[in-house]
Design an enzyme around this catalytic site. Sequence first.
Site, short mmCIF file in Angstrom:
data_model
loop_
_atom_site.label_atom_id
_atom_site.label_comp_id
_atom_site.label_asym_id
_atom_site.label_seq_id
_atom_site.Cartn_x
_atom_site.Cartn_y
_atom_site.Cartn_z
CG ASP A 104 -2.09 -0.89 1.06
OD1 ASP A 104 -2.31 -1.35 -0.08
OD2 ASP A 104 -2.79 -1.15 2.05
CD GLU A 132 -4.25 -0.88 -8.46
OE1 GLU A 132 -3.11 -0.68 -8.87
OE2 GLU A 132 -4.67 -2.00 -8.13
CG ASP A 194 -1.39 -0.53 -11.98
OD1 ASP A 194 -1.07 -0.28 -10.80
OD2 ASP A 194 -1.84 -1.62 -12.34
CB ILE A 196 3.04 -0.87 -7.95
CG1 ILE A 196 4.14 0.07 -7.48
CG2 ILE A 196 3.59 -2.30 -8.04
CD1 ILE A 196 4.98 -0.48 -6.37
CG ASP A 197 0.36 -3.88 -13.86
OD1 ASP A 197 -0.67 -4.30 -13.31
OD2 ASP A 197 0.78 -4.30 -14.95
CB THR A 199 0.85 -5.84 -6.02
OG1 THR A 199 0.11 -4.83 -6.69
CG2 THR A 199 1.17 -5.40 -4.61
CB SER A 317 3.72 -6.23 -14.09
OG SER A 317 4.94 -6.12 -14.80
CE LYS A 320 1.70 -10.95 -18.26
NZ LYS A 320 2.00 -10.65 -16.85
NE ARG A 334 -4.94 -9.15 -17.41
CZ ARG A 334 -4.45 -9.22 -16.18
NH1 ARG A 334 -3.26 -9.74 -15.98
NH2 ARG A 334 -5.14 -8.76 -15.18
CG ASP A 346 -4.51 -3.67 -14.25
OD1 ASP A 346 -3.45 -3.30 -13.70
OD2 ASP A 346 -5.53 -3.99 -13.61
#
Length: 412
Positions: A104, A132, A194, A196-197, A199, A317, A320, A334, A346
């Site tokens: 967080d 996000e 995002d 942090i994509d 996590t 994440s 890719k 995905r 995302d």
Amino acid sequence: LARNPPRARLPYPLPSHHLGRPTYRRFASSAPLRSPLWWPRQAPPLFSARAMSGSAGSPPYAAELAAAKKAVALAARLCQTVQQEILQSDIQSKADKSPVTVADYVHVGSQVLVSLALNMEVTSGSFSMVAEEDSEDLRKDSAEEILEHITDLVNETLAEDGSYNITLSKEGILSAIDTGKSEGGPSGRHWVLDPIDGTKGFLRGGQYAIALALLDEGKVVLGVLGCPNLPLASISNLNGSSSGDQMGALFSATVGCGAEVESLEGSPPQKISVCTIDNPVNASFFESYEGAHTMHDLTGSIAEKLGVQAPPVRIDSQAKYGALARGDGAIYLRFPHKGYKEKIWDHAAGAIVVTEAGGVVTDASGNDLDFSKGRFLDVDTGIIATNKQLMPSLLKSVQEAIKEKSQAPSPL
Ligand SMILES: Nc1ncnc2c1ncn2[C@@H]1O[C@H](COP(=O)(O)O)[C@@H](O)[C@H]1OP(=O)(O)O
Ligand SMILES: [Mg+2]
Ligand SMILES: [Mg+2]
Ligand SMILES: [Mg+2]
């Protein structure tokens, strides 16, 4: 000529006593306070967005792209610091410290820095961001200590970078997070973030990305993907190791202008393009590292129908999308479990990096992704990305595999 930082336009208040000399709480015992004017920077400022903005004849969205790169690189610096701290301590194995809390605070820190940098660099128009995180949990009394920690972390990152002579208060942090509350939609401009994509990858010491895109009238017009743990050179053997040893890749793309990669410190950008493989036998495919994020029965069946021989390459994440865009692999599948709703942050940055590198990104029916519908994406079953040569046969295999799965007797 450098412009003065447009402080008055910030959507969150910066009381005058918070401007000026930063405080270095964590370093207080080892380093005396010094004037930022002659503070010896530990690292050079990342990019110089303002110097590049607004010049006549520059490509579309040039100023916004420069600002986005700067914002992502700044946030990546904070993420890298925290990831090192996590990995050096045994924070994840401590029963009394939930990794969610660590996740967080790095999310919030990253989101605040991106919002701040964008507001400092892009001075025209109003500011809207779909992101996000929100400040709800951090406004609770029980979060006082963690809010203090985030505030220190953000201010330390700003001071180390040295681009902005700003220190944020706790209230400033909360307001900055809430600049990400926009709903997006089909009209106007909206940043999509995002912070942090991936996590889970971040906490594990694996891949993660800071993903930032700009929507203009419902279309993604630019995207930047910061991947601090992805090698700058191509991942040649597809195991995550590469021929070069420089870590950290910053992918970027502007609509109609192609896609590029450079280092997170701002090395000269290199044009990238998706691979030219046209025989699925030679293709490899990316999917989530986290097993729980993918319907493996379906992706396995797609690969089999297509004739892919290589085992899946699992990376966390939107890294890719970056890897696919420079030809490290040929296909990205995905397929989250039923009921999972995809969010625009995302995919927005990753999708434009791939399409500008010559690739194609669609849902399982072959529809383009529609980023104009608010915070969520409305996709059929899953998302696929590959080059133009492989897309027709990939789409066919995807549809056959989905049909087969839906006809299979469901397990009791
Ligand atoms: N159950 C889930 N299925 C699919 N994706 C998920 C799930 N839970 C979280 N995610 C999100 O998947 C993405 C990670 O991608 P990948 O699975 O490809 O590594 C992130 O956006 C992550 O959120 P977050 O941004 O919080 O990490
Ligand atoms: Mg994400
Ligand atoms: Mg995230
Ligand atoms: Mg999340």
